[in-house]
Design a protein around this motif. Structure first.
Motif, PDB file in Angstrom:
ATOM      1  N   VAL A 143     -11.065  56.931  10.987  1.00 25.99           N
ATOM      2  CA  VAL A 143     -11.530  55.746  11.726  1.00 25.99           C
ATOM      3  C   VAL A 143     -13.014  55.874  12.041  1.00 25.99           C
ATOM      4  CG1 VAL A 143     -11.343  54.507  13.925  1.00 25.99           C
ATOM      5  CG2 VAL A 143      -9.277  55.150  12.683  1.00 25.99           C
ATOM      6  N   ASN A 148     -11.514  51.129  10.783  1.00 28.40           N
ATOM      7  CA  ASN A 148     -10.142  51.048  11.284  1.00 28.40           C
ATOM      8  C   ASN A 148      -9.083  50.939  10.190  1.00 28.40           C
ATOM      9  OD1 ASN A 148     -10.844  51.166  14.038  1.00 28.40           O
ATOM     10  ND2 ASN A 148     -11.351  48.996  14.055  1.00 28.40           N
ATOM     11  N   LEU A 149      -9.453  50.451   9.015  1.00 33.06           N
ATOM     12  CA  LEU A 149      -8.468  50.295   7.945  1.00 33.06           C
ATOM     13  C   LEU A 149      -8.264  51.578   7.132  1.00 33.06           C
ATOM     14  CD1 LEU A 149      -9.432  46.744   6.592  1.00 33.06           C
ATOM     15  CD2 LEU A 149      -7.564  47.335   8.144  1.00 33.06           C
ATOM     16  N   THR A 159       2.810  53.994   6.355  1.00 34.26           N
ATOM     17  CA  THR A 159       2.184  53.283   7.475  1.00 34.26           C
ATOM     18  C   THR A 159       3.131  52.335   8.201  1.00 34.26           C
ATOM     19  OG1 THR A 159       1.335  51.538   6.022  1.00 34.26           O
ATOM     20  CG2 THR A 159      -0.102  53.419   6.429  1.00 34.26           C
ATOM     21  N   ILE A 167      -1.770  55.672  13.710  1.00 32.02           N
ATOM     22  CA  ILE A 167      -2.648  54.564  13.301  1.00 32.02           C
ATOM     23  C   ILE A 167      -2.856  53.613  14.467  1.00 32.02           C
ATOM     24  CG2 ILE A 167      -2.756  52.490  11.854  1.00 32.02           C
ATOM     25  CD1 ILE A 167      -1.429  54.213   9.624  1.00 32.02           C
ATOM     26  N   CYS A 170      -5.274  55.270  16.940  1.00 28.51           N
ATOM     27  CA  CYS A 170      -6.657  55.442  16.505  1.00 28.51           C
ATOM     28  C   CYS A 170      -7.336  54.131  16.113  1.00 28.51           C
ATOM     29  CB  CYS A 170      -6.711  56.413  15.317  1.00 28.51           C
ATOM     30  SG  CYS A 170      -6.169  58.077  15.730  1.00 28.51           S
ATOM     31  N   SER A 171      -6.602  53.243  15.457  1.00 29.10           N
ATOM     32  CA  SER A 171      -7.200  51.983  14.979  1.00 29.10           C
ATOM     33  C   SER A 171      -7.072  50.856  15.987  1.00 29.10           C
ATOM     34  CB  SER A 171      -6.548  51.560  13.658  1.00 29.10           C
ATOM     35  OG  SER A 171      -6.802  52.500  12.642  1.00 29.10           O
ATOM     36  N   PHE A 175      -3.851  46.387  14.830  1.00 30.47           N
ATOM     37  CA  PHE A 175      -3.631  46.737  13.428  1.00 30.47           C
ATOM     38  C   PHE A 175      -2.181  47.126  13.124  1.00 30.47           C
ATOM     39  CE2 PHE A 175      -8.186  47.187  13.902  1.00 30.47           C
ATOM     40  CZ  PHE A 175      -8.660  46.623  12.720  1.00 30.47           C
ATOM     41  N   SER A 179      -0.631  47.341   9.426  1.00 34.33           N
ATOM     42  CA  SER A 179      -0.099  48.623   8.974  1.00 34.33           C
ATOM     43  C   SER A 179       1.318  48.483   8.434  1.00 34.33           C
ATOM     44  CB  SER A 179      -0.125  49.622  10.140  1.00 34.33           C
ATOM     45  OG  SER A 179       0.257  50.897   9.722  1.00 34.33           O
TER      46      SER A 179
END
Length: 200
Positions: A143, A148-149, A159, A167, A170-171, A175, A179
Motif C-alpha cells: 500500500v 491501495n489496489l 482476496t 487488505i 491496510c487499504s 476496498f 477485493s
C-alpha cells in the motif's frame, strides 16, 4: 496468517507421510485427488451461490474496477512466461499453468498434479502458498509503495477470503467490495486457465 501456517503444516505432514510410507496406499495410484477436487469444486460453488448479497454488491462497483482482476490475471501470466525463460527444464506452458493458480493453492495444485504429475503440482502448491503469505506479510508495504489496489492484485484469488482482513486494514473499508469482486473473478478463472495451459 494462521490459515497459511496450517496449510504449510499439512503440506509438511503430507511430505513426511509420503517419505516414510506412513499411508497404507499410494495416493498417486488412487482416485483420492479426483474426489478431493470434486469436493472443492462443490464447496466453491456452494459458497458463491449461498451469498445473494455478493451479486448485489457487485452491481454497485465502479465499472472501471472490472479491469483490476483482468490486469492481475494478465500480469501474473506475463510474469510466469518470463520466469520460464530462466527455467530451461520447464516449458512456458508449465510455468503459466503454475501461475494460473492465482493463489488458489488447493484447487490449482490438484489440477496440475492430475495433468502434469506430483512434481509440478508441488511447485504449484508452494508457489501459491508463497503468494498468499507474501500478501499477508507485505500488504502494508505494498500500500505504501504502490497504492491501495496493490495488495488486492498481489493476493489473487485469496482476496475474497484469507487475505481480505489484512487488505481491509491496510487499504481501507471502501476496498472490501473491490477485493471480493477481484477474488471472485480470479477464483473463477483458475480452473479454466490451469486446465488450458496443462493441456498445451
Amino acid at each position: 496468517m494462521k490459515g497459511s501456517l496450517i496449510i504449510v503444516g499439512f503440506f509438511v505432514l503430507g511430505t513426511l507421510c509420503g517419505a516414510f510410507h506412513l499411508l497404507p496406499f499410494e495416493v498417486g495410484e488412487s482416485d483420492i485427488s479426483f474426489y478431493a477436487l470434486c469436493g472443492l469444486m462443490f464447496s466453491v460453488g456452494l459458497s458463491i451461490g449461498n451469498d445473494p448479497q455478493t451479486l448485489k454488491n457487485f452491481r454497485a462497483l465502479n465499472p472501471r474496477l472490472v479491469f483490476l482482476p483482468v490486469a492481475t490475471i494478465l500480469g501474473t501470466l506475463a510474469a510466469a512466461a518470463l520466469v520460464s525463460l530462466l527455467l530451461p527444464h520447464r516449458s512456458m506452458a508449465d510455468c503459466m499453468a503454475v501461475g494460473s493458480g492465482m493463489g488458489y493453492y488447493s484447487l490449482s495444485s490438484i489440477f496440475i498434479t492430475e495433468y502434469k504429475g506430483p512434481e509440478l503440482g508441488t511447485v504449484a502448491l508452494l508457489s501459491n502458498i508463497f503468494r498468499e503469505i507474501m500478501t499477508l506479510l507485505g500488504a502494508p508495504l505494498l500500500v505504501r509503495w504502490f497504492g491501495n489496489l496493490a495488495p488486492i492484485s498481489s493476493g489473487g484469488a485469496t482476496t475474497m477470503d484469507t487475505t481480505l482482513p489484512i487488505i481491509t486494514r491496510c487499504s481501507g473499508q471502501q476496498f472490501v467490495i473491490v477485493s471480493i469482486f477481484h477474488g471472485f473473478v480470479t477464483d473463477f478463472s483458475v480452473p479454466f486457465l490451469v486446465t488450458f495451459f496443462c493441456s498445451l
